[in-house]
Design a protein around this motif. Structure first.
Motif, PDB file in Angstrom:
ATOM      1  N   LEU A 165       0.844  -1.195   0.000  1.00 52.19           N
ATOM      2  CA  LEU A 165       0.000   0.000   0.000  1.00 52.19           C
ATOM      3  C   LEU A 165       0.879   1.243   0.000  1.00 52.19           C
ATOM      4  CD1 LEU A 165      -3.010   0.679   2.380  1.00 52.19           C
ATOM      5  CD2 LEU A 165      -1.104   2.288   2.286  1.00 52.19           C
ATOM      6  N   ILE A 166       0.495   2.252  -0.815  1.00 56.61           N
ATOM      7  CA  ILE A 166       1.136   3.563  -0.753  1.00 56.61           C
ATOM      8  C   ILE A 166       0.056   4.629  -0.662  1.00 56.61           C
ATOM      9  CG2 ILE A 166       3.208   2.842  -1.999  1.00 56.61           C
ATOM     10  CD1 ILE A 166       2.136   4.242  -4.455  1.00 56.61           C
ATOM     11  N   THR A 167       0.447   5.838  -0.229  1.00 56.40           N
ATOM     12  CA  THR A 167      -0.511   6.919  -0.048  1.00 56.40           C
ATOM     13  C   THR A 167      -0.193   8.092  -0.958  1.00 56.40           C
ATOM     14  OG1 THR A 167       0.730   8.073   1.701  1.00 56.40           O
ATOM     15  CG2 THR A 167      -0.740   6.274   2.378  1.00 56.40           C
ATOM     16  N   THR A 168      -1.241   8.825  -1.327  1.00 58.64           N
ATOM     17  CA  THR A 168      -1.057   9.993  -2.196  1.00 58.64           C
ATOM     18  C   THR A 168      -0.325  11.112  -1.462  1.00 58.64           C
ATOM     19  OG1 THR A 168      -3.262  10.807  -1.583  1.00 58.64           O
ATOM     20  CG2 THR A 168      -3.093   9.455  -3.577  1.00 58.64           C
ATOM     21  N   SER A 169      -0.479  11.216  -0.147  1.00 60.95           N
ATOM     22  CA  SER A 169       0.208  12.276   0.597  1.00 60.95           C
ATOM     23  C   SER A 169       1.722  12.102   0.541  1.00 60.95           C
ATOM     24  CB  SER A 169      -0.256  12.287   2.059  1.00 60.95           C
ATOM     25  OG  SER A 169      -1.619  12.599   2.161  1.00 60.95           O
ATOM     26  N   SER A 170       2.178  10.868   0.645  1.00 59.35           N
ATOM     27  CA  SER A 170       3.617  10.617   0.589  1.00 59.35           C
ATOM     28  C   SER A 170       4.156  10.888  -0.809  1.00 59.35           C
ATOM     29  CB  SER A 170       3.910   9.181   1.022  1.00 59.35           C
ATOM     30  OG  SER A 170       3.522   8.981   2.370  1.00 59.35           O
ATOM     31  N   LEU A 171       3.422  10.499  -1.834  1.00 59.84           N
ATOM     32  CA  LEU A 171       3.847  10.795  -3.201  1.00 59.84           C
ATOM     33  C   LEU A 171       3.910  12.309  -3.433  1.00 59.84           C
ATOM     34  CD1 LEU A 171       1.780   8.094  -5.108  1.00 59.84           C
ATOM     35  CD2 LEU A 171       4.267   8.107  -4.794  1.00 59.84           C
ATOM     36  N   ARG A 172       2.932  13.034  -2.898  1.00 54.39           N
ATOM     37  CA  ARG A 172       2.918  14.491  -3.056  1.00 54.39           C
ATOM     38  C   ARG A 172       4.151  15.117  -2.407  1.00 54.39           C
ATOM     39  NH1 ARG A 172      -1.726  15.312  -0.988  1.00 54.39           N
ATOM     40  NH2 ARG A 172      -1.041  15.916   1.103  1.00 54.39           N
ATOM     41  N   ARG A 173       4.525  14.624  -1.240  1.00 53.82           N
ATOM     42  CA  ARG A 173       5.712  15.149  -0.572  1.00 53.82           C
ATOM     43  C   ARG A 173       6.968  14.911  -1.406  1.00 53.82           C
ATOM     44  NH1 ARG A 173       8.377  18.846   2.274  1.00 53.82           N
ATOM     45  NH2 ARG A 173      10.193  17.945   3.356  1.00 53.82           N
ATOM     46  N   LEU A 174       7.090  13.753  -1.983  1.00 53.20           N
ATOM     47  CA  LEU A 174       8.275  13.453  -2.785  1.00 53.20           C
ATOM     48  C   LEU A 174       8.326  14.326  -4.038  1.00 53.20           C
ATOM     49  CD1 LEU A 174       8.257   9.613  -2.289  1.00 53.20           C
ATOM     50  CD2 LEU A 174       9.993  11.195  -1.438  1.00 53.20           C
ATOM     51  N   ARG A 175       7.174  14.596  -4.629  1.00 54.34           N
ATOM     52  CA  ARG A 175       7.148  15.515  -5.782  1.00 54.34           C
ATOM     53  C   ARG A 175       7.637  16.901  -5.383  1.00 54.34           C
ATOM     54  NH1 ARG A 175       1.805  13.148  -6.484  1.00 54.34           N
ATOM     55  NH2 ARG A 175       1.915  11.512  -8.086  1.00 54.34           N
ATOM     56  N   SER A 176       7.347  17.315  -4.158  1.00 55.84           N
ATOM     57  CA  SER A 176       7.746  18.655  -3.728  1.00 55.84           C
ATOM     58  C   SER A 176       9.253  18.765  -3.546  1.00 55.84           C
ATOM     59  CB  SER A 176       7.023  19.032  -2.426  1.00 55.84           C
ATOM     60  OG  SER A 176       7.560  18.354  -1.311  1.00 55.84           O
ATOM     61  N   VAL A 177       9.921  17.670  -3.195  1.00 56.81           N
ATOM     62  CA  VAL A 177      11.370  17.729  -2.985  1.00 56.81           C
ATOM     63  C   VAL A 177      12.149  17.367  -4.243  1.00 56.81           C
ATOM     64  CG1 VAL A 177      11.111  17.241  -0.529  1.00 56.81           C
ATOM     65  CG2 VAL A 177      11.532  15.352  -2.103  1.00 56.81           C
ATOM     66  N   TYR A 178      11.475  16.802  -5.228  1.00 58.59           N
ATOM     67  CA  TYR A 178      12.119  16.464  -6.509  1.00 58.59           C
ATOM     68  C   TYR A 178      11.110  16.745  -7.615  1.00 58.59           C
ATOM     69  CZ  TYR A 178      14.640  13.713 -10.051  1.00 58.59           C
ATOM     70  OH  TYR A 178      15.300  13.297 -11.188  1.00 58.59           O
ATOM     71  N   PRO A 179      10.867  18.031  -7.911  1.00 60.06           N
ATOM     72  CA  PRO A 179       9.766  18.406  -8.808  1.00 60.06           C
ATOM     73  C   PRO A 179       9.894  17.894 -10.234  1.00 60.06           C
ATOM     74  CG  PRO A 179      10.534  20.295  -7.523  1.00 60.06           C
ATOM     75  CD  PRO A 179      11.530  19.203  -7.320  1.00 60.06           C
ATOM     76  N   VAL A 180      11.115  17.617 -10.701  1.00 58.85           N
ATOM     77  CA  VAL A 180      11.255  17.137 -12.076  1.00 58.85           C
ATOM     78  C   VAL A 180      10.960  15.645 -12.187  1.00 58.85           C
ATOM     79  CG1 VAL A 180      12.931  18.930 -12.627  1.00 58.85           C
ATOM     80  CG2 VAL A 180      13.747  16.694 -11.840  1.00 58.85           C
ATOM     81  N   GLY A 181      10.814  14.973 -11.057  1.00 64.59           N
ATOM     82  CA  GLY A 181      10.547  13.533 -11.077  1.00 64.59           C
ATOM     83  C   GLY A 181       9.071  13.232 -11.252  1.00 64.59           C
ATOM     84  N   ASP A 182       8.796  12.148 -11.945  1.00 61.88           N
ATOM     85  CA  ASP A 182       7.414  11.702 -12.138  1.00 61.88           C
ATOM     86  C   ASP A 182       7.125  10.595 -11.136  1.00 61.88           C
ATOM     87  OD1 ASP A 182       4.956  10.828 -12.937  1.00 61.88           O
ATOM     88  OD2 ASP A 182       5.467  10.576 -15.055  1.00 61.88           O
ATOM     89  N   PHE A 183       6.463  10.972 -10.037  1.00 63.54           N
ATOM     90  CA  PHE A 183       6.169  10.006  -8.981  1.00 63.54           C
ATOM     91  C   PHE A 183       4.811   9.355  -9.225  1.00 63.54           C
ATOM     92  CE2 PHE A 183       9.575  12.414  -7.124  1.00 63.54           C
ATOM     93  CZ  PHE A 183      10.271  11.480  -6.382  1.00 63.54           C
TER      94      PHE A 183
END
Length: 278
Positions: free
Chosen positions: A159-177
């Motif tokens: 299981l993964i959560t959208t909140s955690s994916l959103r956080r990772l996008r914020s620290v690596y904006p060019v990445g497609d999470f």
């Protein structure tokens, strides 16, 4: 009971390390999602096909497996579709991988699971890194086993959560999470909830639709999310971002780069898109 979110995606992967399928609903048994990781590709040495060793097994991520009417069909990179049990499937996979392989419903007793060792800290436990070696592909790897009697590495449901994916996008904006990179069974829409809240769910119980789960442990990540998936390009920065942002203690093996959690099934039942999670 506390609301944790809703089911935003349900996915299964009938053949280990191939692309999977989106589902509107699925029956969950004590063995995991019905039809998930029911098969794997195995070579003559007993190695189980896993994109965790991308130089050896990476082409499997260019294949897609689907379960319909009790049969698993595999779509190969050239668009040809063959059903498991058709000798032509094994022949085509042998050509794709460059050595004799076959699709199996069970792991042989001498089977092994090979994993590439990433250079960044937190990619594998220190003890595992010290025992790694360079194989004939030139990749530094470790060798282990799948969970007994299965093709799962550890937990039966991921299981993964959208909140955690959103956080990772914020620290690596060019990445497609895109969540597909992480090969989850369940994606939970946690709205505006805090990132990595799932870390605190360990040993707790989650009711998802009719099914009841126990949260086992955060999910250590391998190299697979950084590889190309379908139309998603390869991006080594994906895993480096996770290793920088979210390394947590896993059992007694140290702090590892993690995203999501593994679940154990306590009560079987059907899970649907949109089901509440409490």
């Amino acid at each position: 009971m506390i609301s944790m979110g809703t089911v935003a995606a349900v996915r299964r992967y009938p053949v280990k390390s191939m692309l999977g399928e989106d589902l509107a609903s699925v029956m969950v048994t004590h063995a995991g999602l019905s039809g998930d990781r029911s098969y794997a590709v195995i070579d003559e040495t007993g190695a189980i096909g896993s994109a965790k060793h991308p130089r050896k097994w990476g082409p499997l991520l260019a294949c897609r497996s689907r379960l319909a009417d009790g049969a698993v069909a595999v779509e190969l990179p050239d668009g040809v579709i063959r059903t498991i049990g058709d000798p032509d499937l094994d022949a085509r996979l042998t050509t794709l991988l460059g050595r004799p392989v076959s699709v199996s419903a069970s792991a042989p007793a001498h089977s092994t699971l090979e994993r590439a060792v990433p250079a960044y800290e937190g990619g594998v436990p220190d003890a595992v890194r010290s025992a790694s070696f360079v194989d004939d592909t030139g990749e530094r790897i470790t060798v282990g086993k799948v969970a007994s009697g299965t093709f799962f590495d550890f937990g039966r449901v991921h299981l993964i959560t959208t909140s955690s994916l959103r956080r990772l996008r914020s620290v690596y904006p060019v990445g497609d999470f895109d969540p597909r990179r992480f090969r989850p069974n369940l994606v939970v829409d946690t709205g505006d909830g805090p990132p990595f809240a799932e870390d605190g769910w360990q040993d707790g119980q989650l009711r998802v639709g009719e099914a009841l789960f126990r949260v086992l442990v955060p999910t250590p990540r391998c190299v697979v999310p950084a590889l190309g998936h379908d139309e998603l390009r390869a991006d080594p920065g994906i895993m480096r971002a996770i290793a920088r942002e979210h390394r947590v203690a896993v059992f007694d093996v140290g702090r590892l780069a993690c995203l999501g959690v593994y679940l154990e099934v306590l009560e079987p039942g059907t899970v649907h898109l949109g089901d509440a999670i409490t």
